[in-house]
Scaffold this active site. Sequence first.
Site, PDB file in Angstrom:
ATOM      1  N   SER A   9      43.643  23.071 -72.891  1.00 25.71           N
ATOM      2  CA  SER A   9      43.360  24.607 -73.674  1.00 25.71           C
ATOM      3  C   SER A   9      42.867  24.237 -75.393  1.00 25.71           C
ATOM      4  O   SER A   9      44.399  24.195 -75.111  1.00 25.71           O
ATOM      5  CB  SER A   9      43.670  25.585 -73.268  1.00 25.71           C
ATOM      6  OG  SER A   9      43.400  26.980 -74.135  1.00 25.71           O
ATOM      7  N   MET A  38      38.426  34.694 -76.872  1.00 24.07           N
ATOM      8  CA  MET A  38      39.028  36.294 -76.258  1.00 24.07           C
ATOM      9  C   MET A  38      38.819  37.206 -77.967  1.00 24.07           C
ATOM     10  O   MET A  38      38.322  37.008 -78.786  1.00 24.07           O
ATOM     11  CB  MET A  38      40.578  36.356 -76.852  1.00 24.07           C
ATOM     12  CG  MET A  38      41.011  34.880 -75.553  1.00 24.07           C
ATOM     13  SD  MET A  38      42.710  34.848 -76.489  1.00 24.07           S
ATOM     14  CE  MET A  38      43.575  33.681 -74.570  1.00 24.07           C
ATOM     15  N   MET A 138      44.286  32.846 -62.765  1.00 21.76           N
ATOM     16  CA  MET A 138      44.940  33.269 -64.233  1.00 21.76           C
ATOM     17  C   MET A 138      47.297  33.065 -63.476  1.00 21.76           C
ATOM     18  O   MET A 138      47.153  33.539 -62.684  1.00 21.76           O
ATOM     19  CB  MET A 138      44.837  34.498 -64.837  1.00 21.76           C
ATOM     20  CG  MET A 138      43.643  34.134 -65.304  1.00 21.76           C
ATOM     21  SD  MET A 138      43.065  33.222 -66.367  1.00 21.76           S
ATOM     22  CE  MET A 138      44.722  33.399 -67.873  1.00 21.76           C
TER      23      MET A 138
HETATM   24  C1  DX5 Z   1      45.360  32.367 -71.780  1.00 21.58           C
HETATM   25  C2  DX5 Z   1      44.471  31.637 -71.571  1.00 21.58           C
HETATM   26  C3  DX5 Z   1      44.851  29.865 -71.131  1.00 21.58           C
HETATM   27  C4  DX5 Z   1      46.172  29.874 -72.153  1.00 21.58           C
HETATM   28  C5  DX5 Z   1      46.469  28.458 -71.151  1.00 21.58           C
HETATM   29  O1  DX5 Z   1      45.296  33.482 -71.690  1.00 21.58           O
HETATM   30  O2  DX5 Z   1      43.632  31.380 -70.724  1.00 21.58           O
HETATM   31  O3  DX5 Z   1      44.054  29.091 -71.185  1.00 21.58           O
HETATM   32  O4  DX5 Z   1      46.113  29.371 -73.485  1.00 21.58           O
HETATM   33  O5  DX5 Z   1      47.853  28.071 -72.401  1.00 21.58           O
HETATM   34  P1  DX5 Z   1      49.077  27.004 -71.914  1.00 21.58           P
HETATM   35  O6  DX5 Z   1      49.116  26.246 -71.253  1.00 21.58           O
HETATM   36  O7  DX5 Z   1      50.366  27.125 -72.507  1.00 21.58           O
HETATM   37  O8  DX5 Z   1      50.143  28.098 -70.342  1.00 21.58           O
HETATM   38 ZN    ZN Z   2      42.202  30.079 -70.198  1.00 19.28          ZN
END
Ligand code: DX5
Ligand code: ZN
Length: 219
Positions: A9, A38, A138
């Site tokens: 990510s 986002m 998630m």
């Molecule tokens: C959160 C995102 C994830 C996040 C993952 O809303 O969808 O992709 O960036 O980041 P880590 O691995 O740091 O939890």
């Molecule tokens: Zn994500």
Amino acid sequence: MKKIQISPSILSADFSQLGNEIKRLEKAGADMIHVDVMDGHFVPNLTIGPQVIKALKKHTSIPFDVHLMISPVHKYIEAYSDAGADIITIHPEATEDLQSSILRIKDLNKKVGVSLNPETKTDVILNFLNQIDLVLIMSVNPGFGGQKFMPEVLIKIKELKKIQKKENLSFDIEIDGGINFDNSKTAIEAGANILVSGTTIFKENNGNIKKNIETLKEV
Ligand code: DX5
Ligand code: ZN
């Protein structure tokens, strides 16, 4: 058994160097780039839009795994497709009509992903599993990187894996949020074949992203 893939990510990348970060990830063996979009409405954070994705696309040849945390999402699908998204993942909670949004993505010849927030049950998507390419589970409440992994979501992966086998379906199961070296194997054993990671990949081992990608893949 599907090949385990890593989708770093870029939410945790250096935003002042995104083009170079993308090149670094490809060189380090990333299978795709996870782009967290986002809107400050569906989630309490604001990141990047289609123009940035378009600009980044020329820096890599690996797929863009675009996670749309925006609502309403339907009217923006085409813009992210045109910007170069290869996988477009949407949240059922962000569209009035999940079926038409799935068809919209398919009409644009992109892979379709549907994402379930931690508290959303799998029954919301059971009728669509035969027409989507990916389910994104998630393991944090969406909006920020660096959050704590929520192991209770693993039960959904196991459930989806069973359905996949029973109905002979081939969708990928991707897990996203708080993935690190302590829980990646458990996620894979549960049935995930694509791991999203931001913090672990960019911060562990003094930022040795190649080593971090390889370590996450180990089963
Ligand atoms: C959160 C995102 C994830 C996040 C993952 O809303 O969808 O992709 O960036 O980041 P880590 O691995 O740091 O939890
Ligand atoms: Zn994500």
